[in-house]
Scaffold this active site. Sequence first.
Site, mmCIF file in Angstrom:
data_model
loop_
_atom_site.group_PDB
_atom_site.id
_atom_site.type_symbol
_atom_site.label_atom_id
_atom_site.label_comp_id
_atom_site.label_asym_id
_atom_site.label_seq_id
_atom_site.Cartn_x
_atom_site.Cartn_y
_atom_site.Cartn_z
ATOM 1 C CB SER A 562 -0.892 0.008 1.244
ATOM 2 O OG SER A 562 -1.546 1.256 1.397
ATOM 3 C CE1 TYR A 575 -4.682 -2.208 4.971
ATOM 4 C CE2 TYR A 575 -3.801 -0.009 4.558
ATOM 5 C CZ TYR A 575 -4.263 -1.229 4.079
ATOM 6 O OH TYR A 575 -4.308 -1.464 2.734
#
Length: 685
Positions: A562, A575
């Site tokens: 990500s 996350y």
Amino acid sequence: MSSTTHGAADGTVPALIARSNALGADPRFTNYAGGNTSAKGTATDPVTGRDVDLLWVKGSGGDLGTLTEGGLAVLRLDRVRALEHVYPGVEREDEMVAAFDFCLHGRGGAAPSIDTAMHALVDAAHVDHLHPDAGIALACAADGEKLTEQVFGDEVVWVPWRRPGFQLGLDIAAVKEANPAAVGAVLGGHGITAWGDTSEQCEQNSRWIIETAERFLARNSVPEPFGPVVPGFEPLPPAERRARAAALAPVLRGLASRDTPQVGRFDDTDAVLDFLSRAEHPRLAAQGTSCPDHFLRTKVRPLVLDLPPTAPLEDVQARLTQLHEAYRADYRAYYERHADADSPAMRGADPAIVLVPGVGMFSYGRDAQTARVAGEFYLNAINVMRGAEGVSRYAPIEESEKFRIEYWALEEAKLARMPAPRPLATRIALVTGAASGIGKAIAARLAAEGACVVVADLDLDKARAAAADLGPADVAVGVAVDVSNPDAVRAAVDEAVLAFGGLDLVVNNAGLSISKPLLETTERDWDLQHDVMAKGSFLVSQAAARVLIAQGLGGDVVYVASKNSVFAGPNNLAYSAVKADQAHQVRLLAAELGEHGIKVNGVNPDGVVRGSGIFAGGWGAQRAATYGIAEQDLGAFYAQRTLLKREVLPEHVANAVFVLTAGELSHTTGLHVPVDAGVPAAFLR
């Protein structure tokens, strides 16, 4: 003018298609892409306005079970029969295939096959040529001619072996003319041919010949045609058998891919296991397959392991390596014994079929369908051997004749006409979290580019549904996996290996996200995300690496990380931390696995809202609340903060995975590719 526009007006073509599909749908009657059917009839010639006699015959490379009108070659019957007057003899009969092109009626349709002459020259309105196991068993029996007379009397005539071609068509036509009571023929070393005045009668005759042969073999066979069971060579219990197969599959695929990368298939059906448990299987396997359709796909003989299934795994692997070297030397010697100045170059010396007693059969091909069909054909060969040995002695055609078929210039021309392979052909991909969103888009792109894809997801039903969306089981299969569970990961990798023979490309995509401020993030929130993404990626990479290293074919591991792995945003500690973990796994594994030719790279997407299971599962609402916007505006919000002002979609991430794995970036490893439309704060430094 299309050839399909000018079919017979009396239903000849629909009847031919229906007959072909019915015969091709039954594996007792013929095998995939094997055999051919035809019909003769009259249609109006659009040039002269007069009736013209035509032949409709299954074209080259088609399959009876799925035949459509477009798969038929349509020829002028008078012109095909006129070729008999210019036929230059058996030494030059290959020239006749090119001559068929000058006999075609109209445009379109399939290319005429080598068997066209058989159908045109036999004086019957309808002709079937099939490769049934029972018929080939008689055709390959040492006293096949005597057995044919015993079984059928004067209704089916023996035709000695002759390579398919114009002369064989003349031979069968002469046999029919000389035997008015006959409804068909057994072709030595090959198959059967039947004929009839109507399509129904022709199909009935084909079925009668096959079923009569089946009944004869069943009633007259000796009890153990393959000999007694050899102690110690009995099949392993199912779970143990499949575990041994999964352990051997990567090694075998590496051996079978020495010359050209191959996709594999595993088969442990009862017929295969029984054959390999019997005393005569080494002798019979060494004699090779018989029917031309068989050995074109299986090679002249298989590689057979000569150790019991309980032998230590390391001993089995070492012995397979020795046998493989011997197989390659034997195959080269076979080629050199029979090749002449006009022979095509040797195509490869690796086996297409590997037999492991107590475990099963591994078959190989340029794609999953070819590998599956090769295995099906060897199963046909086992059935043929059983039938022939049961009533006589298995006696396939001579090795020199097999070579003439395998290295036939016409076969080489057929191979040359095949379309160029797609970029990921022969590659086997495992994508985690692939039932939705980014994972599903990646799986779809890899399958579209030629890869065999294993769709892995926590939900088995969704995984199977997503795989079915990509195509049949030769294209994709769905498996269940909890990536945080090492046993589940190993089981999923084993399923992938057994489905397609090995692994080449692994995409760590499974993930979830919980967006909370630091003080609201629970220990469970932290552990869950790290278990699925950090630990899960580690477990999948570890299990896959064992396969990739054992194969010795290199490979790719791709992490869907990500932009958050380098970008610091609010309310996203767990996350973003786990994505940073994944990002560094890429670098660490690139450094470790490079010596095995395995590339490890990553993709850093921005938030992918549309089609995302994560965003639909609550993450979107949490992030929208963080930014003070409506959830439905989240994709547009993300787009506006980028340099390109474009929303990132699942397909864009899939594009990056394809670019990293398709071969053009063969010297790139340890790289992260941003797919974020330009987020300056996430620029890599």
